[in-house]
Design a protein around this motif. Structure first.
Motif, PDB file in Angstrom:
ATOM      1  N   GLU A 201       0.833  -1.210   0.000  1.00 51.93           N
ATOM      2  CA  GLU A 201       0.000   0.000   0.000  1.00 51.93           C
ATOM      3  C   GLU A 201       0.870   1.263   0.000  1.00 51.93           C
ATOM      4  OE1 GLU A 201      -3.940  -1.976   2.110  1.00 51.93           O
ATOM      5  OE2 GLU A 201      -2.568  -0.815   3.365  1.00 51.93           O
ATOM      6  N   MET A 202       2.031   1.179   0.642  1.00 52.73           N
ATOM      7  CA  MET A 202       2.922   2.346   0.674  1.00 52.73           C
ATOM      8  C   MET A 202       3.547   2.617  -0.689  1.00 52.73           C
ATOM      9  SD  MET A 202       5.049   1.741   4.181  1.00 52.73           S
ATOM     10  CE  MET A 202       4.244   1.322   5.723  1.00 52.73           C
ATOM     11  N   ILE A 203       3.642   1.589  -1.538  1.00 53.62           N
ATOM     12  CA  ILE A 203       4.303   1.780  -2.833  1.00 53.62           C
ATOM     13  C   ILE A 203       3.320   1.714  -4.006  1.00 53.62           C
ATOM     14  CG2 ILE A 203       6.585   1.089  -2.021  1.00 53.62           C
ATOM     15  CD1 ILE A 203       6.118  -1.671  -3.211  1.00 53.62           C
ATOM     16  N   LEU A 204       2.060   1.974  -3.726  1.00 48.65           N
ATOM     17  CA  LEU A 204       1.050   2.112  -4.776  1.00 48.65           C
ATOM     18  C   LEU A 204       0.765   0.825  -5.545  1.00 48.65           C
ATOM     19  CD1 LEU A 204       2.107   5.587  -6.254  1.00 48.65           C
ATOM     20  CD2 LEU A 204      -0.095   5.077  -5.182  1.00 48.65           C
ATOM     21  N   LEU A 205       1.057  -0.309  -4.939  1.00 49.67           N
ATOM     22  CA  LEU A 205       0.731  -1.567  -5.607  1.00 49.67           C
ATOM     23  C   LEU A 205      -0.642  -2.068  -5.170  1.00 49.67           C
ATOM     24  CD1 LEU A 205       4.109  -3.507  -5.572  1.00 49.67           C
ATOM     25  CD2 LEU A 205       2.996  -2.357  -7.485  1.00 49.67           C
ATOM     26  N   GLN A 206      -1.154  -1.426  -4.126  1.00 48.84           N
ATOM     27  CA  GLN A 206      -2.430  -1.858  -3.594  1.00 48.84           C
ATOM     28  C   GLN A 206      -3.053  -0.688  -2.860  1.00 48.84           C
ATOM     29  OE1 GLN A 206      -1.930  -5.777  -2.112  1.00 48.84           O
ATOM     30  NE2 GLN A 206      -3.455  -5.429  -0.537  1.00 48.84           N
ATOM     31  N   ARG A 207      -4.370  -0.662  -2.798  1.00 45.79           N
ATOM     32  CA  ARG A 207      -5.029   0.429  -2.091  1.00 45.79           C
ATOM     33  C   ARG A 207      -5.747  -0.088  -0.857  1.00 45.79           C
ATOM     34  NH1 ARG A 207      -5.685   5.415  -4.865  1.00 45.79           N
ATOM     35  NH2 ARG A 207      -4.646   5.212  -6.867  1.00 45.79           N
TER      36      ARG A 207
ATOM     37  N   ALA B  74       2.067   9.781  -9.786  1.00 42.96           N
ATOM     38  CA  ALA B  74       2.467   8.441  -9.340  1.00 42.96           C
ATOM     39  C   ALA B  74       3.794   8.038  -9.980  1.00 42.96           C
ATOM     40  CB  ALA B  74       1.382   7.419  -9.677  1.00 42.96           C
ATOM     41  N   LEU B  75       3.935   8.351 -11.256  1.00 42.08           N
ATOM     42  CA  LEU B  75       5.177   8.022 -11.959  1.00 42.08           C
ATOM     43  C   LEU B  75       6.352   8.777 -11.339  1.00 42.08           C
ATOM     44  CD1 LEU B  75       6.210   6.446 -14.481  1.00 42.08           C
ATOM     45  CD2 LEU B  75       6.043   8.610 -15.730  1.00 42.08           C
ATOM     46  N   ALA B  76       6.137  10.059 -11.053  1.00 45.46           N
ATOM     47  CA  ALA B  76       7.189  10.880 -10.453  1.00 45.46           C
ATOM     48  C   ALA B  76       7.565  10.348  -9.063  1.00 45.46           C
ATOM     49  CB  ALA B  76       6.727  12.334 -10.357  1.00 45.46           C
ATOM     50  N   LEU B  77       6.548   9.927  -8.330  1.00 45.18           N
ATOM     51  CA  LEU B  77       6.798   9.415  -6.984  1.00 45.18           C
ATOM     52  C   LEU B  77       7.562   8.091  -7.030  1.00 45.18           C
ATOM     53  CD1 LEU B  77       6.211  10.249  -4.077  1.00 45.18           C
ATOM     54  CD2 LEU B  77       4.046   8.991  -4.212  1.00 45.18           C
ATOM     55  N   ARG B  78       7.196   7.223  -7.955  1.00 47.92           N
ATOM     56  CA  ARG B  78       7.869   5.917  -8.076  1.00 47.92           C
ATOM     57  C   ARG B  78       9.367   6.049  -8.344  1.00 47.92           C
ATOM     58  NH1 ARG B  78       2.859   3.947 -10.574  1.00 47.92           N
ATOM     59  NH2 ARG B  78       2.056   2.366  -9.159  1.00 47.92           N
ATOM     60  N   ARG B  79       9.744   7.144  -8.955  1.00 50.88           N
ATOM     61  CA  ARG B  79      11.179   7.383  -9.199  1.00 50.88           C
ATOM     62  C   ARG B  79      11.929   7.688  -7.923  1.00 50.88           C
ATOM     63  NH1 ARG B  79      12.763  11.095 -14.179  1.00 50.88           N
ATOM     64  NH2 ARG B  79      14.639  10.990 -12.916  1.00 50.88           N
ATOM     65  N   ARG B  80      11.202   8.086  -6.888  1.00 53.31           N
ATOM     66  CA  ARG B  80      11.861   8.547  -5.665  1.00 53.31           C
ATOM     67  C   ARG B  80      12.018   7.439  -4.629  1.00 53.31           C
ATOM     68  NH1 ARG B  80       8.694  13.701  -3.786  1.00 53.31           N
ATOM     69  NH2 ARG B  80      10.469  13.900  -2.382  1.00 53.31           N
ATOM     70  N   TRP B  81      11.532   6.251  -4.936  1.00 54.44           N
ATOM     71  CA  TRP B  81      11.779   5.135  -4.016  1.00 54.44           C
ATOM     72  C   TRP B  81      12.288   3.917  -4.768  1.00 54.44           C
ATOM     73  CZ3 TRP B  81       6.027   6.005  -3.342  1.00 54.44           C
ATOM     74  CH2 TRP B  81       5.262   5.172  -4.177  1.00 54.44           C
ATOM     75  N   GLY B  82      12.975   3.053  -4.038  1.00 53.88           N
ATOM     76  CA  GLY B  82      13.440   1.792  -4.592  1.00 53.88           C
ATOM     77  C   GLY B  82      12.845   0.657  -3.782  1.00 53.88           C
ATOM     78  N   VAL B  83      12.582  -0.465  -4.451  1.00 57.37           N
ATOM     79  CA  VAL B  83      11.958  -1.594  -3.767  1.00 57.37           C
ATOM     80  C   VAL B  83      12.752  -2.862  -4.034  1.00 57.37           C
ATOM     81  CG1 VAL B  83       9.840  -2.899  -3.424  1.00 57.37           C
ATOM     82  CG2 VAL B  83       9.707  -0.542  -4.255  1.00 57.37           C
ATOM     83  N   MET B  84      13.059  -3.566  -2.983  1.00 54.27           N
ATOM     84  CA  MET B  84      13.663  -4.890  -3.142  1.00 54.27           C
ATOM     85  C   MET B  84      12.639  -5.913  -2.679  1.00 54.27           C
ATOM     86  SD  MET B  84      17.074  -6.192  -1.301  1.00 54.27           S
ATOM     87  CE  MET B  84      16.986  -7.821  -0.634  1.00 54.27           C
ATOM     88  N   PHE B  85      12.133  -6.685  -3.637  1.00 50.14           N
ATOM     89  CA  PHE B  85      11.099  -7.657  -3.301  1.00 50.14           C
ATOM     90  C   PHE B  85      11.716  -8.911  -2.695  1.00 50.14           C
ATOM     91  CE2 PHE B  85       9.023  -5.025  -6.502  1.00 50.14           C
ATOM     92  CZ  PHE B  85       7.858  -4.718  -5.820  1.00 50.14           C
ATOM     93  N   GLN B  86      10.853  -9.630  -1.970  1.00 48.78           N
ATOM     94  CA  GLN B  86      11.316 -10.798  -1.218  1.00 48.78           C
ATOM     95  C   GLN B  86      12.068 -11.794  -2.098  1.00 48.78           C
ATOM     96  OE1 GLN B  86       8.244 -12.369   1.225  1.00 48.78           O
ATOM     97  NE2 GLN B  86       9.533 -13.965   2.095  1.00 48.78           N
TER      98      GLN B  86
END
Ligand code: ADP
Ligand code: MG
Length: 273
Positions: free
Chosen positions: A57-63, A84-96
């Motif tokens: 939910e924090m990374i816009l994959l779910q509401r 949303a696109l601009a925001l996604r550039r500002r975080w990185g995600v390492m999935f399990q």
């Protein structure tokens, strides 16, 4: 002492009354949470307690069904596509499970966010990708390998290198040490600390790894029964009495990690000038 207002201003992520259910299954009931600038914040809780859902939910994959989530001062509820696109550039995600593309080399995987989000030319992208791989402790030749050729620890590092491709302000890690042998897991601990200390990154991680929690997390929130059962530093949490919190500290794994932390603190104290 900081007022509540100041604390709220400093929050990089702020959840307010977040509720989530899947059909009749209630996962979160009015969860409140604030994650501050440049802290390593851990989400802990039993399997199925809703950690990954909250992170998604924090990374816009779910509401969520209701409530509000602000990330980097942007309200996620009514966010538009461009924002949303601009925001996604500002975080990185390492999935399990790493989430690397099997058909691309490691270096191509790491360069992918740069190809998607910037107009840098290929040579520069390769150069940045090589630097990110080095930053995570991988040898240059690993860049030419495919994900299937990597060990678990190398895969996590490559995935982290990709999460760092766009120089994020925020880093999300889902189980960064799960499935690793103790040596590789210890290397990941050090890496997470290095990222916070070198770049002042705000890091949100889901983990069961007590060593990682004691060595690296500034604060943690324990999720359980749809709520935050407790929040604080590991040593503060270790003093709390709720059963949902005790399960992390009692039992042999919890005690061993706590003892190791105490030894580490003694060693660090000895090293101080
Ligand atoms: P955790 O990461 O703490 O183990 P999750 O957030 O993955 O827990 O899941 C919380 C609960 O929500 C679990 O019971 C899971 O089965 C359920 N759940 C998660 N995602 C979905 C989904 N897309 N559809 C239905 N149920 C889901
Ligand atoms: Mg999970």
């Amino acid at each position: 002492m900081a007022s509540d207002k100041q604390a709220a201003d400093a929050a990089v992520i702020e959840l307010s009354k977040v509720s989530t259910s899947f059909g009749a299954h209630v996962v979160h009931t009015e969860v409140d949470l604030q994650i501050r600038q440049s802290e390593v914040f851990a989400l802990i809780g039993g399997s199925g307690s809703g950690k990954s859902t909250l992170l998604r939910e924090m990374i816009l994959l779910q509401r969520p069904n209701s409530g509000s989530i602000r990330v980097l001062d942007v309200d996620l509820q009514d966010i538009g596509d461009d924002e949303a696109l601009a925001l996604r550039r500002r975080w990185g995600v390492m999935f399990q499970h790493g989430g690397l593309f099997g058909s691309l080399t490691v270096q191509e995987n790491v360069g992918l966010p740069l190809r998607e989000h910037t107009r840098l030319d290929d040579a520069l992208i390769d150069e940045i990708a090589a630097w990110k791989l080095a930053l995570t402790g991988l040898k240059p030749e690993v860049g030419a390998q495919y994900p299937s050729e990597l060990s678990g620890g190398m895969m996590k590092r490559a995935s982290l290198a990709r999460a760092l491709a766009l120089d994020p302000e925020l880093l999300f890690l889902d189980e960064p040490t799960a499935g690793l042998d103790p040596d590789s897991a210890g290397g990941v601990d050090q890496l997470v600390r290095k990222l916070r200390d070198l770049f002042g990154l705000t890091i949100v991680m889901i983990t069961h790894d007590l060593d990682l929690l004691w060595q690296v997390a500034d604060r943690a929130a324990v999720l359980g029964e749809g709520k935050v059962q407790g929040i604080g530093s590991m040593s503060e949490l270790s003093q709390m009495h709720q059963p949902g919190i005790r399960m992390f500290f009692d039992g042999p794994r919890g005690r061993a990690a706590q003892q190791q932390e105490e030894h580490q603190a003694e060693r660090n104290a000895g090293r101080k000038p």
